[in-house]
Design a protein around this motif. Sequence first.
Motif, PDB file in Angstrom:
ATOM      1  N   TYR A 522       3.906  -7.324   8.908  1.00  0.00           N
ATOM      2  CA  TYR A 522       2.873  -6.288   8.831  1.00  0.00           C
ATOM      3  C   TYR A 522       3.506  -4.915   8.619  1.00  0.00           C
ATOM      4  CZ  TYR A 522      -0.110  -9.842  11.018  1.00  0.00           C
ATOM      5  OH  TYR A 522      -0.791 -10.991  11.310  1.00  0.00           O
ATOM      6  N   ARG A 523       2.756  -4.036   7.983  1.00  0.00           N
ATOM      7  CA  ARG A 523       3.044  -2.602   7.932  1.00  0.00           C
ATOM      8  C   ARG A 523       1.706  -1.861   8.083  1.00  0.00           C
ATOM      9  NH1 ARG A 523       7.696  -0.555   5.265  1.00  0.00           N
ATOM     10  NH2 ARG A 523       6.913   1.472   5.971  1.00  0.00           N
ATOM     11  N   VAL A 524       1.781  -0.661   8.605  1.00  0.00           N
ATOM     12  CA  VAL A 524       0.622   0.230   8.622  1.00  0.00           C
ATOM     13  C   VAL A 524       0.782   1.204   7.465  1.00  0.00           C
ATOM     14  CG1 VAL A 524      -0.606   2.017   9.884  1.00  0.00           C
ATOM     15  CG2 VAL A 524       0.239  -0.012  11.100  1.00  0.00           C
ATOM     16  N   LEU A 525      -0.250   1.303   6.633  1.00  0.00           N
ATOM     17  CA  LEU A 525      -0.231   2.198   5.471  1.00  0.00           C
ATOM     18  C   LEU A 525      -1.212   3.342   5.708  1.00  0.00           C
ATOM     19  CD1 LEU A 525       0.546   2.877   2.525  1.00  0.00           C
ATOM     20  CD2 LEU A 525      -1.272   1.311   1.793  1.00  0.00           C
ATOM     21  N   GLU A 526      -0.721   4.578   5.569  1.00  0.00           N
ATOM     22  CA  GLU A 526      -1.572   5.766   5.702  1.00  0.00           C
ATOM     23  C   GLU A 526      -1.688   6.457   4.345  1.00  0.00           C
ATOM     24  OE1 GLU A 526      -1.057   8.018   9.646  1.00  0.00           O
ATOM     25  OE2 GLU A 526       0.951   7.218   9.229  1.00  0.00           O
ATOM     26  N   VAL A 527      -2.896   6.629   3.891  1.00  0.00           N
ATOM     27  CA  VAL A 527      -3.150   7.326   2.630  1.00  0.00           C
ATOM     28  C   VAL A 527      -3.853   8.643   2.954  1.00  0.00           C
ATOM     29  CG1 VAL A 527      -4.263   7.232   0.374  1.00  0.00           C
ATOM     30  CG2 VAL A 527      -3.307   5.136   1.394  1.00  0.00           C
ATOM     31  N   THR A 528      -3.277   9.723   2.487  1.00  0.00           N
ATOM     32  CA  THR A 528      -3.818  11.051   2.763  1.00  0.00           C
ATOM     33  C   THR A 528      -4.347  11.673   1.469  1.00  0.00           C
ATOM     34  OG1 THR A 528      -1.708  12.159   2.390  1.00  0.00           O
ATOM     35  CG2 THR A 528      -2.125  11.345   4.611  1.00  0.00           C
ATOM     36  N   THR A 529      -5.080  12.751   1.611  1.00  0.00           N
ATOM     37  CA  THR A 529      -5.542  13.456   0.420  1.00  0.00           C
ATOM     38  C   THR A 529      -4.371  14.177  -0.246  1.00  0.00           C
ATOM     39  OG1 THR A 529      -6.066  15.377   1.786  1.00  0.00           O
ATOM     40  CG2 THR A 529      -7.865  13.816   1.339  1.00  0.00           C
TER      41      THR A 529
END
Length: 530
Positions: A522-529
């Motif tokens: 697993y990985r946590v993916l963060e997408v920002t503006t």
Amino acid sequence: MQADLAVGTVFIDENDNGIRDADESPLAGVRVSNGLDIVVTDEDGRYELPVDGDVVLFVVKPAGYSLPVNEDQLPQFYYVHRPNGSPAHFRYPGVAPTGPLPESIDFPLLPQEEPNQFDVLLFADPQPQTEVELSYIRDDIVVELMGSDARLGMTMGDIMFDDLSLFARYNRLIGKIGVPWYNVPGNHELNFDAASDADSLETFTRFYGPPYYSFEYANVVFIALDNVLYSGQVAPSVDNPTGRGSYIGRLDDRQMAWLTQEIAHIPADKLVFLAMHIPLMGNAGPFDGVHTENGGEILGLLADHPHVYSVAGHTHTAEHLYLDESGAASEGGRFHHHILTTVSGSWWSGPFDERGIPVAMQSDGTPNGYNVLTVDNVSPTVRFKAAGKDPSYQMRISFDQAFHSDNPNGLRDFRHGELFDSRMTESQTASTYVFVNLFDGGPKSKVSFRIDDGEFVDMLRVQAPSPAFLELQNRHAESMKSWVTAYPSTHVWSTRLPDLETGTYRVEARASDEFGREHTAYRVLEVTTD
């Protein structure tokens, strides 16, 4: 010149003193060899073998019996006959003169229980170049294996890195694992000052006995091969001041003759496990195309044996191949050939971890470590274990942004790991690939991934460098051995990251390996503006 005759008895050493006492029973039907001929003991446990010059006599341990071991857990199944000793000019001592043959060369055995299901520890290329690197082996590998319930261990060559004075300490360390340990010679165990291949393993022989041999355990016949053929020392030159000769991967005629006889003694319902240093064939890393020249002849001898598994080291890359009876890689090849992950990884290169041990990631992105063979009757499975990591650590998910793997020159403008970071802008997702390195994956492995609870998407197996190794190498070039560089890996899967809106996501990778076992990461993916 007429050959001498070696005679002796294989017996049950009931009081475990190594000597045949009057009341101890002989053992019939046991194979004994001089490295060329194989004979079987008669009803009195007796054998006779011709001895012409320097030879090593050895017994083939039968199933259901154990061999004596020395204080370092090295099996004592052989007698080295060197009437005049090894060449005296060798830099590293070989065998001291043994004089004439003893009147009787006896081999003690003890009955032992051997379950049909058992584990074997498999090492490749520990390869310590210095005393400090021996300490890395001690603290990175040996400590976590002490108390193992494996029944035995094997090392597939490159036990050393040319400095054969380190053998004694190495053996003491490996002996602390606490299981009988067998060894296969590699190209870095050679006595490079030998005139020919015939004398090139004298120091190896002093510690371990014959360079090729076999033994049985339960329903398996283990065959250790010496497939490093040395050309002999040459005249020193400006380019080669030591006069070190070259080598090729090949079994010489004497060993092939022995192997032909040995395989003829093995019933077809047994598992044949071949252990060697140089692969039968390989397609990855700095040794792309490296192979054992007569590998096809070796496999041809096993045409009537349905249960065969073979392992090698040497390349410092992990790879699975399926070979046909000619030794060529083939999609339908029935001979599973496994190039193992190495103990030393990238030859103990890389930045230090919190223990002061190099990260030592192989150039294919595989953490350094070892493998464990599990035998269930005649069915083998092998699992990879990263040194110092949880057993579930079988793959790595990377986000490769802006295609930087193909152009590392901009790395200086980013902090370490930033280009693999799982936090990125919406626009960066368009130039991001997901890479999964299934460390011991191969052509039969499958990898897929999904975002949150979406559908799993199949990933494509690509022949590409490991992004993680590329960054490690480019960030820490000063701590890498001079010859270490990235090569395309055979166990990397890739696909483009889908367009994602601002948010936080779970990335799940699912893999099925060469044996059908399931793995998850697993990985946590963060997408920002933007």
